[in-house]
Design a protein around this motif. Structure first.
Motif, PDB file in Angstrom:
ATOM      1  N   HIS A   1       0.852  -1.192   0.000  1.00 19.77           N
ATOM      2  CA  HIS A   1       0.000   0.000   0.000  1.00 19.77           C
ATOM      3  C   HIS A   1       0.886   1.240   0.000  1.00 19.77           C
ATOM      4  O   HIS A   1       2.116   1.160   0.124  1.00 19.77           O
ATOM      5  CB  HIS A   1      -0.918  -0.006   1.221  1.00 19.77           C
ATOM      6  CG  HIS A   1      -2.092  -0.925   1.084  1.00 19.77           C
ATOM      7  ND1 HIS A   1      -3.273  -0.540   0.499  1.00 19.77           N
ATOM      8  CD2 HIS A   1      -2.261  -2.229   1.444  1.00 19.77           C
ATOM      9  CE1 HIS A   1      -4.131  -1.541   0.515  1.00 19.77           C
ATOM     10  NE2 HIS A   1      -3.538  -2.588   1.080  1.00 19.77           N
ATOM     11  N   ALA A   2       0.244   2.408  -0.110  1.00 14.94           N
ATOM     12  CA  ALA A   2       0.997   3.668  -0.196  1.00 14.94           C
ATOM     13  C   ALA A   2       1.859   3.920   1.032  1.00 14.94           C
ATOM     14  O   ALA A   2       2.830   4.681   0.966  1.00 14.94           O
ATOM     15  CB  ALA A   2       0.035   4.834  -0.413  1.00 14.94           C
ATOM     16  N   ASP A   3       1.540   3.247   2.174  1.00 19.45           N
ATOM     17  CA  ASP A   3       2.361   3.447   3.370  1.00 19.45           C
ATOM     18  C   ASP A   3       3.699   2.732   3.281  1.00 19.45           C
ATOM     19  O   ASP A   3       4.593   2.944   4.110  1.00 19.45           O
ATOM     20  CB  ASP A   3       1.597   3.000   4.626  1.00 19.45           C
ATOM     21  CG  ASP A   3       1.234   1.513   4.590  1.00 19.45           C
ATOM     22  OD1 ASP A   3       1.697   0.787   3.687  1.00 19.45           O
ATOM     23  OD2 ASP A   3       0.472   1.074   5.475  1.00 19.45           O
TER      24      ASP A   3
ATOM     25  N   GLU B   1       4.358  -0.273   3.874  1.00 18.31           N
ATOM     26  CA  GLU B   1       4.520  -1.306   4.893  1.00 18.31           C
ATOM     27  C   GLU B   1       3.498  -2.422   4.760  1.00 18.31           C
ATOM     28  O   GLU B   1       3.810  -3.588   4.970  1.00 18.31           O
ATOM     29  CB  GLU B   1       4.407  -0.684   6.292  1.00 18.31           C
ATOM     30  CG  GLU B   1       5.424   0.408   6.582  1.00 18.31           C
ATOM     31  CD  GLU B   1       6.848  -0.105   6.586  1.00 18.31           C
ATOM     32  OE1 GLU B   1       7.042  -1.307   6.878  1.00 18.31           O
ATOM     33  OE2 GLU B   1       7.777   0.690   6.308  1.00 18.31           O
ATOM     34  N   THR B   2       2.267  -2.073   4.385  1.00 19.14           N
ATOM     35  CA  THR B   2       1.185  -3.062   4.343  1.00 19.14           C
ATOM     36  C   THR B   2       1.140  -3.739   2.973  1.00 19.14           C
ATOM     37  O   THR B   2       0.919  -3.072   1.954  1.00 19.14           O
ATOM     38  CB  THR B   2      -0.170  -2.396   4.610  1.00 19.14           C
ATOM     39  OG1 THR B   2      -0.094  -1.628   5.815  1.00 19.14           O
ATOM     40  CG2 THR B   2      -1.264  -3.442   4.720  1.00 19.14           C
TER      41      THR B   2
ATOM     42  N   GLU C   1       7.587   4.746  -5.047  1.00 22.19           N
ATOM     43  CA  GLU C   1       6.183   5.123  -4.896  1.00 22.19           C
ATOM     44  C   GLU C   1       5.586   5.316  -6.287  1.00 22.19           C
ATOM     45  O   GLU C   1       6.152   6.036  -7.117  1.00 22.19           O
ATOM     46  CB  GLU C   1       6.085   6.402  -4.073  1.00 22.19           C
ATOM     47  CG  GLU C   1       6.679   6.267  -2.674  1.00 22.19           C
ATOM     48  CD  GLU C   1       6.791   7.598  -1.961  1.00 22.19           C
ATOM     49  OE1 GLU C   1       5.860   8.418  -2.083  1.00 22.19           O
ATOM     50  OE2 GLU C   1       7.816   7.821  -1.284  1.00 22.19           O
TER      51      GLU C   1
ATOM     52  N   ASN D   1       7.148  12.954  -4.905  1.00 18.12           N
ATOM     53  CA  ASN D   1       6.778  13.024  -3.491  1.00 18.12           C
ATOM     54  C   ASN D   1       7.900  13.597  -2.647  1.00 18.12           C
ATOM     55  O   ASN D   1       7.662  14.355  -1.699  1.00 18.12           O
ATOM     56  CB  ASN D   1       6.395  11.633  -2.984  1.00 18.12           C
ATOM     57  CG  ASN D   1       5.004  11.215  -3.437  1.00 18.12           C
ATOM     58  OD1 ASN D   1       4.240  12.044  -3.927  1.00 18.12           O
ATOM     59  ND2 ASN D   1       4.687   9.945  -3.296  1.00 18.12           N
TER      60      ASN D   1
END
Length: 556
Positions: free
Chosen positions: A297-299, A301-302, A336, A365
């Protein structure tokens, strides 16, 4: 002559005097009251003599190979005449082939007549050039398209000179030797079939196919089939060029392109995709994509579940629009990505697969974060700027108000800083400010808010301060830091620090008022002789002297 015997319509071989030399089985069945193969039966015995003479004259005028078509009346030793369509052609041995191609009165003619007519029309109007040769590789027949394709001159067509015809063909070829070699190879191996392409000097390309004609084990001859595929080859070349162009675009485009086929199997990883993932395309089951290609995911980590993977969502027909995700490359770098994609269908609505584009926004980013940092921080020292300080102080004052606590605001200004710039250069002045910012960071609490206000001015917010005396002690400590850590390097300049102190809520309840009160107190300290701390009063402006310290250097 076995080919003659198996013709599907009635046929005769006529001698030069138009006597019947042979009749095939279909002819014998139609004229069943005659015995033809015994010889000595004139054609005029089964049709009027004037008709026979007219046909003979027409055939000799047409010369060898020329065709004569007529509708005539014939007899089978009964009072009812048979009206038939005939086609005559002189053969190389000067005999004449007579075909009964149709019967247009009561259809009593054999169905083979009509079938032959259809075959003849198909033969002559075939888009391919067709050449028939006998077992000795001698030309028997060719259709109109063959003559047109090979540009056989009229005089050669009329003379039926095989050597001239062959030479006309060879003169047009890029590689006549290879053409002849293939002909000789098939002559030596009559059972073989052959398919290839031949190129002409004018750029044309012909498809060439040849196959033998057998009756049982008896070899009768060979069919040569030539089809002009110049336009087809040109279209293929255009398609190949277009495909190469598209592959070049995909390989050089900055976005990653990943695609799967109708079975959901990965089929494309362009250069950008390989760089993003740090690996080439590898066939693994969809349920292993997330783990194998390290999709998050964008974090960052997930991990993505299978149904959350953009390509899987696109393949399922779901919307994939600006979905953000993170890919961890084989070298550990995290990229990203902003992903868009869709399923692909053909014109009939059948699913072909799916494709997604991977737009790398890592640098974007970072730049956005940097711009955000620059918008709220001082570029030289990295400290909070006025805007951020104001926002943080506002939040702190709200918290202090709820908890009934005090917050102090210190306004700092270096004394005689201009002399540093004038004597040592502006670069030295910048380095001094950076050094001061570092020293202040190390001596303040983590909860304190430090800001470069501009030039040589700094502002500090001290949350949860007991009283004004405590705030002044912190300010005096800062004055000593300047004296101990920095001023000794620039003794001739008389570097020191003047500080004004304002207290929430004593001197105000808004950020702007507190900063303004602290600023005024700082100017009062300078008026009093610099190198000192002044507290903003509620009604008057009492000075808080550096008790026990030298007013010049703030040292005991």
């Amino acid at each position: 002559m076995e080919l003659f015997q198996h013709l599907p319509c009635p046929a005769f071989i006529l001698e030069q005097d138009f006597s019947i030399a042979r009749a095939n089985d279909a002819a014998s069945q139609l004229f069943n009251k005659y015995t033809f193969n015994d010889g000595n039966i004139a054609l005029s015995s089964i049709c009027p003599r004037e008709t026979t003479d007219a046909l003979r004259a027409a055939v000799f005028r047409a010369k060898e190979g020329g065709r004569v078509k007529r509708t005539i009346t014939m007899f089978n030793r009964d009072p009812n005449p048979i009206t038939v369509g005939v086609c005559l052609r002189m053969l190389p041995d000067r005999t004449t082939l007579l075909l009964l191609t149709e019967h247009d009165r009561d259809k009593s003619c054999s169905p083979g007549c009509r079938k032959l007519r259809i075959l003849e029309e198909q033969y002559q109007n075939n888009p391919a050039g067709i050449l028939l040769v006998n077992d000795r590789m001698e030309m028997i027949s060719y259709n109109r398209r063959f003559l047109d394709m090979w540009n056989i001159p009229k005089h050669i067509q009329q003379s039926r000179d095989e050597n001239e015809s062959l030479q006309t063909v060879l003169d047009q070829l890029e590689d006549p030797e290879n053409f002849l070699a293939q002909v000789h190879e098939l002559y030596k191996n009559p059972k073989q079939s052959s398919t290839d392409e031949i190129r002409l000097k004018d750029g044309s390309v012909f498809y060439r196919h040849s196959f033998p004609v057998y009756s049982g084990e008896v070899y009768h001859g060979r069919v040569w089939y030539f089809l002009d595929i110049t336009s087809l080859k040109a279209a293929q070349r255009r398609i190949v060029r277009q495909q190469k162009f598209q592959r070049a675009i995909l390989e050089h485009i900055q976005d990653g392109i990943v695609a799967c086929n109708a079975r959901g199997q990965l089929i494309m990883f362009n250069r950008a995709s390989r760089e993003i993932h740090g690996c080439d395309l590898t066939q693994v089951p969809q349920e292993e994509w997330s783990n194998f290609y390290q999709l998050f995911h964008a974090d960052g980590e997930t991990p993505l579940t299978t149904d959350e993977i953009p390509l899987v969502r696109a393949f399922q027909g779901r919307d994939v629009h600006n979905q953000e995700m993170v890919v961890q490359s084989r070298n550990g770098d995290k990229r990203e990505l902003r992903v868009n994609g869709q399923a692909m269908y053909d014109n009939d609505g059948r699913k072909l697969g799916a494709v997604v584009s991977l737009h790398d926004i890592t640098d974007l980013n970072k730049a956005r974060k940097k711009l955000h940092h620059l918008a709220y921080h001082d570029d030289l020292t990295g400290l909070a700027n006025r805007r951020l300080f104001h926002d943080l102080l506002k939040q702190e004052l709200s918290r202090s108000g709820r908890n009934r606590e005090r917050t102090a605001v210190l306004f700092l200004d270096l004394d005689n800083f201009k002399q540093i710039n004038d004597r040592y250069s502006h670069q030295a002045g910048d380095e001094l400010l950076v050094e001061l910012a570092t020293s202040l960071r190390h001596r303040l609490r983590e909860s304190d808010i430090l800001c470069r206000w501009g030039g040589d001015e700094f502002v500090i917010a001290l949350p949860v301060i007991a009283d004004s005396a405590m705030a002044c002690r912190v300010a005096q400590k800062i004055c000593r830091v300047v004296q101990d850590d920095i001023a000794d390097q620039y003794k001739v300049c008389g570097l020191s620090m003047s500080i004004g102190v304002a207290l929430y809520p004593d001197n105000g309840t808004s950020p702007d008022k507190l900063i303004r009160q602290a600023d005024m107190a700082m100017y009062l300290a300078k008026q009093k002789g610099k190198n000192r701390v002044c507290l903003a009063p509620r009604e008057s402006s009492p000075e808080i002297p550096l008790i026990g310290y030298c007013r010049t250097c703030a040292r005991p």
